[in-house]
Design a protein around this motif. Sequence first.
Motif, PDB file in Angstrom:
ATOM      1  N   ASP A 201     -11.007  -8.534  -7.072  1.00 16.04           N
ATOM      2  CA  ASP A 201     -10.702  -9.001  -5.883  1.00 16.04           C
ATOM      3  C   ASP A 201     -11.878 -10.255  -5.427  1.00 16.04           C
ATOM      4  O   ASP A 201     -11.052 -11.359  -4.645  1.00 16.04           O
ATOM      5  N   GLN A 202     -12.857 -10.029  -5.642  1.00 10.50           N
ATOM      6  CA  GLN A 202     -13.694 -11.212  -5.358  1.00 10.50           C
ATOM      7  C   GLN A 202     -13.411 -12.390  -6.033  1.00 10.50           C
ATOM      8  O   GLN A 202     -13.348 -13.832  -5.349  1.00 10.50           O
TER       9      GLN A 202
ATOM     10  N   ARG B 219     -10.379 -13.936  -4.646  1.00 15.83           N
ATOM     11  CA  ARG B 219     -10.315 -14.590  -3.327  1.00 15.83           C
ATOM     12  C   ARG B 219     -11.120 -15.774  -3.439  1.00 15.83           C
ATOM     13  O   ARG B 219     -10.632 -16.873  -2.797  1.00 15.83           O
TER      14      ARG B 219
ATOM     15  N   HIS C  79      -9.231 -19.497  -2.252  1.00 15.36           N
ATOM     16  CA  HIS C  79      -9.731 -20.544  -1.266  1.00 15.36           C
ATOM     17  C   HIS C  79      -9.962 -21.801  -1.922  1.00 15.36           C
ATOM     18  O   HIS C  79      -9.599 -22.841  -1.333  1.00 15.36           O
TER      19      HIS C  79
ATOM     20  N   SER D  96      -6.602  -6.963   6.440  1.00 15.33           N
ATOM     21  CA  SER D  96      -5.718  -7.693   5.222  1.00 15.33           C
ATOM     22  C   SER D  96      -5.315  -6.537   4.567  1.00 15.33           C
ATOM     23  O   SER D  96      -4.121  -6.972   3.784  1.00 15.33           O
TER      24      SER D  96
ATOM     25  N   LEU E 264      -0.873 -13.707  -1.925  1.00 16.24           N
ATOM     26  CA  LEU E 264      -2.303 -13.743  -1.775  1.00 16.24           C
ATOM     27  C   LEU E 264      -2.939 -14.435  -0.534  1.00 16.24           C
ATOM     28  O   LEU E 264      -3.844 -14.198  -0.045  1.00 16.24           O
TER      29      LEU E 264
ATOM     30  N   LYS F 261      -3.433 -11.450   2.043  1.00 12.69           N
ATOM     31  CA  LYS F 261      -4.506 -10.886   1.612  1.00 12.69           C
ATOM     32  C   LYS F 261      -5.820 -11.555   1.735  1.00 12.69           C
ATOM     33  O   LYS F 261      -6.683 -10.932   2.325  1.00 12.69           O
ATOM     34  N   HIS F 262      -5.512 -12.742   1.492  1.00 11.30           N
ATOM     35  CA  HIS F 262      -7.141 -13.570   1.671  1.00 11.30           C
ATOM     36  C   HIS F 262      -7.425 -14.443   2.721  1.00 11.30           C
ATOM     37  O   HIS F 262      -8.492 -15.079   2.889  1.00 11.30           O
TER      38      HIS F 262
ATOM     39  N   LEU G  35      -7.899 -12.279   6.107  1.00  9.00           N
ATOM     40  CA  LEU G  35      -9.212 -11.474   6.244  1.00  9.00           C
ATOM     41  C   LEU G  35      -9.943 -11.830   7.527  1.00  9.00           C
ATOM     42  O   LEU G  35     -10.663 -10.567   8.370  1.00  9.00           O
TER      43      LEU G  35
END
Length: 326
Positions: free
Chosen positions: A105-106, A109, A113, A215, A250, A253-254, A257
């Motif tokens: 996940d990290q 994300r 970005h 999220s 995504l 999801k990201h 947040l």
Amino acid sequence: MKKHLNDQLFELIATSIRKGRLKSGTLLLEGPLADLFGVSRSPVRQALLNLHQAGLVCTFDGRGYLVGAQPGKVLRRKLEASDFKLTDDRAQAPRKTESWKAVYDQIERDLLHQSLFGTYRINELELSRHYGISRTVSSQVLTRLSLMGLVERDERSRWQLGQWDEERLGELYEVRRRLEPYVLVRAAEFIEPERIEVYIERLHQAMALYPDMDSRQFDDLESDLHIETLGCCPNRQMLQILRRTHSLLLSGKHILLDKSYFPDEEPFFREHLSIFENLQAGRPDLAAQSMEEHLVIAERKVKQRMAYFREHNRIAAVPYLERIDA
């Protein structure tokens, strides 16, 4: 024959309910159960859905499920390994999460970005050092991200992160508009009515809660329709093609947040609800029409969301990415 992970989870939870270790009214949530069992949320979600269909748990006016066939007083407590006899040699604990899932996940994300601001070449060795993981794990993560269309190999087999621009978004949404309505029609005859009821209930709960959400709940609701429901389609080749467009999910999801990016009105709940209600009414043709309309609206919203995020944020550089000039 080895049982699927969701079947293992179903049996563990069902046994604890039947033996009284989980009392009536006990609240069961996907996230805490996934953490306890060391698995991802998807098999937990399927196990809970199967438990609901079996009458062992029920939905209520809130998130998650309650133990028992009918809702009553909610018993909220932290579930422990002892509730499922996971320390008992007679019980078979579910298979633990693979190492790559701990960092997935990290990395997902961070790359999403970064992709809003340019095209980059990925140094896999530096990526491994940055996150403190092995080359094997970093390769597993990048391979999974490539299946979703977030990263890809260049002509020299080096990993590359492409930029999310208007053209790329438009092309991926064109694929979705062409395929998803048809895939939904094909999937309709294989979707259990009980599953549709659960998805509809989750949407009603989300509409009542919004904007008091996080999220992960957006991610779960997107998955209900665009992954779990469409995944009932028997044409696996079409599903493989659609999987390349899942990177579009995504953004919710990201980027959501931060609640400052929550739109004033709920982002897609009523659109999803229309699709599921048409499926429930036995009208997959109308569901497909609603799906196409939803994707047209979704493309506009995602473009606006990404443009806003790009304008209002400065993302710190990471050492494993090398900018590629256009």
